[in-house]
Motif scaffolding. Structure first.
Motif: not given
Length: 446
Positions: A359-360, A365-372, A415-419, A431-435
């Motif tokens: 994740d970047k 923002k973190v656009e983690d479409n693969k995780r979604i 994570g669905i939250i980036y640290v 992914s957090a917003y998706f969830y």
């Protein structure tokens, strides 16, 4: 689009583990754990990283619970650090450790988030490891004492209890292959450790039931659906062996009062004999209320004479892989749910499911479409399993936030939250917003 709607009281949650997020490794009276010792051993962890600070959840838990509430979580699965409660593993209690978990539980309840507690997620007190750890049968008794105290303190506040997380991983990665704490390489020892872990589980279940608490108690097992490389008789037997070793070794004693015969025969053939007291199985098989499963991928296996122990090898599947190198195979979740419910007829929770990606953080923002996509497909299979008769009660994403990923250090983000580990800033990934939407709608579009 057809809407796949889950049962009314379905629990949507996320999961974490104490050593992976808490930090504060030697603060407020906490004792040393096996993971503190192991991660401070040069060469044990990626880039010699450790969980000394991790996500600093010990100091930032209020902020973290606020983020859980923002996502809309119905439940949060976390583990208690045994050495934070009993620095020496037994005897003297550390009140500051107890107070931390009390504050965390109260904060969750305040936000209407159900706490789901794992009593043991691999961070054994080092003081007990010095006495033999899980190779020492007494450790099961000490675990029971620790569990009894935790039930006494929090039994009326917490509705869901998990005795152990993935005893297979703790026993074999920790005691046979040396990849995890305590870093031992002793195959026979791994089977002994595994048995003592199961004994600890059984004793804790008995303590919970005897205490008359209102919640439910179970165990979490890591599982992978197993498929043959070809339909040859040898490959089909390899499936049976792999399934018995990785999936059933820690399940059968709980439900059937014995270890899988196919592995027992292999052990005898390899001059590994064990004389476990028969009375242990009465304790281990104490009735549980649910089975927790952690699912990430599948195994494809083929017969292989050169593997002198199990007589098989794993074959790489053709699908895309996550950063962990694990093949993405959502149908495996459906298949294993159907198999386990058919065989054991017990309510099931998916206590972990998720994916690591590179994740970047870009423009905040973190656009983690693969995780979604990964989550969407697995949630759909969970729905299909319910539709086809499985009593599935909840789904917990691994993980709430990026954290210390054991031997991989901080190199894998689940994570669905980036640290941001430099600043400890938390940022909700896409992914957090998706969830959040899945939870709000209690379902997903097919």
């Amino acid at each position: 689009m057809v809407k796949l709607v889950f049962p009314k009281d379905f629990l949507w949650g996320t999961a974490t583990a104490s050593y992976q997020i808490e930090g504060a490794w030697n603060e407020d009276g906490k004792g040393e754990s096996t993971w503190d010792r192991f991660s401070h051993t040069p060469g044990a962890i990626y880039q010699n990283q450790n969980g000394d600070v991790a996500c600093d959840h010990y100091h930032r838990y209020e902020e973290d619970v606020k983020l859980m509430a923002e996502i809309g979580l119905k439940a949060y699965r976390f583990s208690i650090s045994w050495p934070r409660i009993f620095p020496e593993g037994r005897g003297k209690i550390n009140p500051k450790g107890v107070s931390f978990y009390e504050r965390l539980i109260n904060k969750l309840l305040e936000k209407n988030i159900k706490p789901a507690i794992t009593l043991y997620h691999w961070d054994l007190p080092q003081a007990l490891e010095d006495k033999g750890g899980w190779l020492n049968r007494d450790t099961a008794k000490y675990f029971s004492e620790y569990a009894s105290f935790i039930f006494y303190k929090f039994g009326d506040m917490v509705p869901i209890w998990i005795t152990l997380n993935e005893p297979f991983v703790n026993a074999f990665l920790g005691y046979a292959w040396g990849w995890h704490a305590p870093g031992k390489k002793d195959l026979k020892g791994a089977f002994v450790a595994g048995h003592n872990l199961l004994l600890a589980h059984g004793l804790a279940v008995q303590a919970y039931k005897e205490g008359g608490y209102n919640g439910n108690i179970g165990i979490t097992i890591n599982v992978a659906a197993v498929y043959p490389y070809t339909n040859s008789e040898e490959d089909l037997r390899a499936v049976q062996v792999q399934d018995a070793f990785e999936n059933r070794w820690f399940i059968e004693p709980i439900f059937r009062k014995k270890y899988p015969e196919v592995i027992w025969k292999i052990l005898e053939k390899n001059y590994l004999s064990f004389d476990f007291p028969i009375s242990d199985f009465d304790i281990i098989s104490s009735p549980i209320d649910f089975l927790g499963i952690n699912y990430y991928t599948r195994n494809i296996v083929a017969h292989d004479e050169s593997n002198k122990f199990l007589g098989l090898k794993r074959i790489e599947g053709p699908n895309e892989r996550t950063e962990m190198g694990w093949e993405i195979y959502p149908d495996g979740l459906y298949d294993i749910l159907i198999q386990l419910y058919r065989d054991y007829k017990i309510p099931i929770y998916i206590t972990e499911n998720g994916a690591a990606y590179n994740d970047k953080l870009e423009n905040g923002k973190v656009e983690d479409n693969k995780r979604i996509e990964y989550l969407r497909e697995h949630i759909k299979r969970a729905y299909f399993a319910i539709r086809d008769g499985v009593d599935l009660r909840g789904y917990f994403i691994w993980s709430l936030m990026d954290n210390f990923e054991w031997a991989h250090g901080y190199s894998k983000r689940f994570g669905i939250i980036y640290v941001d580990y430099d600043t400890q800033k938390r940022i909700l990934k896409d992914s957090a917003y998706f969830y959040k939407k899945v939870i709000e709608e209690n379902g997903i579009e097919e």
